[in-house]
Write an enzyme that holds these catalytic residues in place. Structure first.
Site, PDB file in Angstrom:
ATOM      1  N   HIS A 142      12.743  41.323  52.522  1.00  0.00           N
ATOM      2  CA  HIS A 142      13.204  40.204  53.357  1.00  0.00           C
ATOM      3  C   HIS A 142      13.436  40.673  54.788  1.00  0.00           C
ATOM      4  CE1 HIS A 142      15.708  37.045  55.045  1.00  0.00           C
ATOM      5  NE2 HIS A 142      15.111  36.254  54.168  1.00  0.00           N
ATOM      6  N   GLU A 174       7.406  34.464  55.806  1.00  0.00           N
ATOM      7  CA  GLU A 174       8.542  33.906  56.542  1.00  0.00           C
ATOM      8  C   GLU A 174       8.547  34.452  57.964  1.00  0.00           C
ATOM      9  OE1 GLU A 174      12.005  32.887  53.718  1.00  0.00           O
ATOM     10  OE2 GLU A 174      12.034  35.055  53.944  1.00  0.00           O
TER      11      GLU A 174
HETATM   12  P1  PGA Z   1      16.311  29.754  56.285  1.00  0.00           P
HETATM   13  O1  PGA Z   1      16.127  31.181  55.592  1.00  0.00           O
HETATM   14  O2  PGA Z   1      15.804  28.734  55.310  1.00  0.00           O
HETATM   15  O3  PGA Z   1      17.796  29.631  56.529  1.00  0.00           O
HETATM   16  O4  PGA Z   1      15.512  29.770  57.538  1.00  0.00           O
HETATM   17  C1  PGA Z   1      14.989  31.478  54.826  1.00  0.00           C
HETATM   18  C2  PGA Z   1      15.057  32.886  54.316  1.00  0.00           C
HETATM   19  O5  PGA Z   1      15.607  33.746  55.016  1.00  0.00           O
HETATM   20  O6  PGA Z   1      14.572  33.188  53.217  1.00  0.00           O
END
Ligand code: PGA
Length: 236
Positions: free
Chosen positions: A88, A157
Site C-alpha cells: 500500500h 491506486e
Molecule cells: P481512499 O483510500 O479511498 O480514502 O482514497 C484508498 C486506499 O488507500 O486504499
C-alpha cells in the site's frame, strides 16, 4: 467483482465487530455474492465467518520473532486470517517500505498460500511527467512480484488520489487498466477516493474488476451500498 475496505488506522476492535456484523447482515439480506473484503487495523483483527473475508493490512515476513511493533504469521493464524494487503502506498511512502522488503513479504505470504492484494500507484510528480514515466514507475512496482500467482489481486491506486477527493478521469482509469492487464491477468481493482457517488461508474469500466476503498468505507452504509452496486452491475 471484488469490493474491499481498507479501514487503515480507524475503528477499534468493538467498532470493527459491529461493522462486520452490519455488513454481513446487509450482504445476506440483499443476496450479495460479490467478493467482499475488509482490512481492519491490526488490533481489530478478529475471527469472522460469513461472506466477508477479513484480511490484514500488513504483517512482517516472519512466523514470530524479534521485530518490535510488527506482527507475524502466528498472529494472523490465531484469527484464521489468510489474506493480506501488500505494498500500500502509505506503507511505501510514509513507512518507508522498499520494493525489496515488499517482495520479501510477498514471497513469504505467497509460499504460505495467502490471498494477496498487491497495491501499486504513482505519485503526482510521476503522473505529471507523462505516460512513459508513469508506466516505468509502475513497472518497477511489479519487479520481483509473481504476477501470475493464482491468489493475487492487484489494486491500482494513484497516490495523489488517495484520501484527496481527486480521481483520474474514467477514460484515464480505463486506459491505464487496459495497459496493466497486459502485465498480469490477476483481478485489477481501482482505489483512490472511491465513494458512493463515483463507485458505480468506476465499477462499470472495462478492466476494472472491483474497488479498494479507504475513507468512504469507514461508513458501513456507504461501503454496503458499493457492494450492492457491484451486484447490480454483475446481474445486468
Ligand atoms: P481512499 O483510500 O479511498 O480514502 O482514497 C484508498 C486506499 O488507500 O486504499
Amino acid at each position: 467483482m471484488i469490493i474491499a475496505a481498507n479501514l487503515k488506522t480507524n475503528l477499534t476492535r468493538s467498532e470493527t465487530k459491529k461493522y462486520l456484523d452490519a455488513l454481513e447482515s446487509f450482504l445476506n439480506a440483499q443476496n450479495i455474492d460479490q467478493r467482499v473484503m475488509v482490512f481492519p487495523a491490526m488490533t481489530s483483527l478478529q475471527e469472522h465467518s460469513g461472506k466477508v473475508c477479513v484480511g490484514a493490512q500488513n504483517a512482517y515476513a516472519t512466523q514470530n520473532g524479534a521485530f518490535t511493533g510488527e506482527i507475524g504469521l502466528d498472529h494472523l493464524k490465531e484469527f484464521g486470517i489468510n489474506t493480506i494487503l501488500i505494498g500500500h502506498s502509505e506503507r511505501r511512502h510514509i513507512l518507508g517500505e522498499t520494493q525489496e522488503s515488499i517482495v520479501e513479504k510477498f514471497n513469504y505470504y505467497k509460499e504460505l498460500g495467502f490471498e494477496i492484494v498487491y497495491c501499486i500507484g504513482e505519485p503526482l510528480d510521476v503522473r505529471e511527467a507523462g505516460e512513459e514515466a508513469m508506466l516505468n514507475y509502475l513497472d518497477a512496482q511489479y519487479q520481483g512480484i509473481d504476477t501470475e500467482y493464482e491468489k493475487l489481486t492487484i489494486a491500482y491506486e494513484p497516490v495523489w488520489a488517495i484520501g484527496t477527493g481527486k480521481v483520474p478521469t474514467l477514460e484515464d482509469i480505463e486506459s491505464l487498466h487496459t495497459k496493466l492487464k497486459e502485465k498480469s491477468s490477476a483481478p485489477l481493482l481501482y482505489g483512490g477516493s472511491v465513494k458512493v457517488s463515483n463507485a458505480k461508474e468506476i465499477l462499470a469500466l472495462t478492466h476494472v474488476d472491483g474497488v479498494l476503498v479507504g475513507g468512504a468505507a469507514l461508513y458501513v452504509e456507504h461501503f454496503s451500498t458499493m457492494c450492492a452496486y457491484a451486484q447490480e452491475l454483475e446481474n445486468k
